[in-house]
Design an enzyme around this catalytic site. Structure first.
Site, PDB file in Angstrom:
ATOM      1  N   ASP A 155     -16.013 138.937 -16.887  1.00 20.24           N
ATOM      2  CA  ASP A 155     -16.047 139.357 -18.282  1.00 20.24           C
ATOM      3  C   ASP A 155     -17.109 138.500 -18.991  1.00 20.24           C
ATOM      4  OD1 ASP A 155     -15.140 140.269 -20.875  1.00 20.24           O
ATOM      5  OD2 ASP A 155     -14.149 138.321 -21.068  1.00 20.24           O
ATOM      6  N   ASP A 207     -17.610 138.199 -23.090  1.00 24.90           N
ATOM      7  CA  ASP A 207     -17.213 137.580 -24.361  1.00 24.90           C
ATOM      8  C   ASP A 207     -15.926 136.780 -24.194  1.00 24.90           C
ATOM      9  OD1 ASP A 207     -19.266 138.604 -26.187  1.00 24.90           O
ATOM     10  OD2 ASP A 207     -18.484 140.541 -25.520  1.00 24.90           O
TER      11      ASP A 207
HETATM   12  C1  XBP Z   1     -15.441 141.775 -25.990  1.00 23.13           C
HETATM   13  C2  XBP Z   1     -15.244 142.705 -27.066  1.00 23.13           C
HETATM   14  C3  XBP Z   1     -16.402 143.243 -27.739  1.00 23.13           C
HETATM   15  C4  XBP Z   1     -17.144 142.349 -28.690  1.00 23.13           C
HETATM   16  C5  XBP Z   1     -18.033 143.195 -29.540  1.00 23.13           C
HETATM   17  O1  XBP Z   1     -15.144 142.411 -24.789  1.00 23.13           O
HETATM   18  O2  XBP Z   1     -14.149 143.073 -27.372  1.00 23.13           O
HETATM   19  O3  XBP Z   1     -15.908 144.297 -28.477  1.00 23.13           O
HETATM   20  O4  XBP Z   1     -16.250 141.677 -29.547  1.00 23.13           O
HETATM   21  O5  XBP Z   1     -18.988 143.815 -28.792  1.00 23.13           O
HETATM   22  P1  XBP Z   1     -15.284 141.633 -23.386  1.00 23.13           P
HETATM   23  P2  XBP Z   1     -19.694 145.182 -29.266  1.00 23.13           P
HETATM   24  O6  XBP Z   1     -14.519 140.334 -23.527  1.00 23.13           O
HETATM   25  O7  XBP Z   1     -14.668 142.582 -22.416  1.00 23.13           O
HETATM   26  O8  XBP Z   1     -16.742 141.418 -23.111  1.00 23.13           O
HETATM   27  O9  XBP Z   1     -19.792 145.117 -30.764  1.00 23.13           O
HETATM   28  O10 XBP Z   1     -21.040 145.176 -28.600  1.00 23.13           O
HETATM   29  O11 XBP Z   1     -18.815 146.318 -28.822  1.00 23.13           O
HETATM   30 MG    MG Z   2     -13.361 138.653 -23.088  1.00 26.65          MG
END
Ligand code: XBP
Ligand code: MG
Length: 256
Positions: free
Chosen positions: A10, A12
């Site tokens: 993952d 973020d």
């Molecule tokens: C992280 C998220 C994303 C970001 C925003 O998902 O939930 O929505 O907060 O990104 P992960 P976008 O941990 O699976 O990477 O605005 O580009 O959608």
């Molecule tokens: Mg995440």
């Protein structure tokens, strides 16, 4: 005995702490630019993280926290426009080097590559955002580190749906027991477990209270030599930072 072949990350919250000081700030800049008085505080954003995906999160905000807002006739286009601006603000912010990788991430990616493990990304965020983060942390050739970058709207349903992990396994022609997944949140582990992936969780300030009953292990970070991780759930034997040996140990525990 099945052999560990691949690691799926993952982005973020897992590779870097991007939510509070990255995505949240970029959303607020996009709102201000559009003349909206919406302000997503650190606390409110923690609640909004219940919904993954930026466009989906804006809609959730309107449905749940800002129900009085006079919605434009073309709401989908309005949200898409805001999200496009948010992506621009996010990539500009990341280009300043504002957000580093979490401890141990760069080291583990290098060690895993050298050990011949196949590496992939499975994320909800846009490909532009992954690029912005990794250009400025791993360098211009970062795409060579990963065999597959599965990101954003390429699957119909975002996490907690398992779609992005199914897509990754299918495209790499791997089965779940050949892999370990890395996540930081409840929505993340719901997605990995629905795809039957054993999962190493590193929590952050938004996710330390999330339920992770199905994790192979829950740590505060990957740790570094001389800067050990703290085990929050599960067994780490005598290891105190995550390296390839530790991942093989974890994999043996998951698939005895
Ligand atoms: C992280 C998220 C994303 C970001 C925003 O998902 O939930 O929505 O907060 O990104 P992960 P976008 O941990 O699976 O990477 O605005 O580009 O959608
Ligand atoms: Mg995440």
């Amino acid at each position: 005995m099945v052999e560990l072949q691949a690691l799926i990350f993952d982005v973020d919250g897992t590779l870097a702490d991007t939510e509070r000081d990255g995505h949240r700030v970029a959303f607020n800049r996009a709102f201000a630019e559009a003349g909206l008085d919406w302000d997503w505080s650190v606390e409110l954003y923690g609640k909004l993280l219940a919904v993954t995906g930026g466009k989906e999160r804006i809609r959730h905000y309107l449905d749940t926290y800002n129900t009085d807002f006079q919605r434009p006739a073309k709401l989908d286009e309005f949200i898409a426009g805001l999200h496009k601006a948010k992506t621009r603000h996010y990539t500009e912010l990341l280009a300043t080097g504002a957000i580093p990788l979490r401890p141990g991430v760069k080291r583990l990616l290098e060690e895993a590559s050298e050990a011949g493990l196949r590496l992939a990304i499975a994320t909800t965020t846009t490909p532009e955002n992954v690029d912005a983060l990794l250009q400025h942390t791993l360098g211009a050739n970062w795409q060579q580190v990963f065999e597959l970058i599965a990101a954003g709207d390429i699957v119909p349903a975002k996490k907690p749906a398992p779609d992005i992990y199914h897509y990754t396994l299918e495209h790499m022609q791997l089965t779940a027991p050949q892999c370990l997944a890395f996540e930081d949140s409840e929505n993340g582990i719901l997605a990995t477990r629905a795809a039957d992936l054993a999962t190493l969780v590193t929590v952050n300030s938004y996710t330390h209270d999330h339920p992770f009953a199905e994790a192979a292990i829950v740590l505060d970070s990957l740790g570094e030599p001389g800067a050990p991780f703290t085990v929050l759930q599960g067994q780490a034997d005598s290891f105190d930072y995550v390296n390839v040996e530790f991942l093989k140990y974890l994999h043996r525990q998951a698939y005895p």
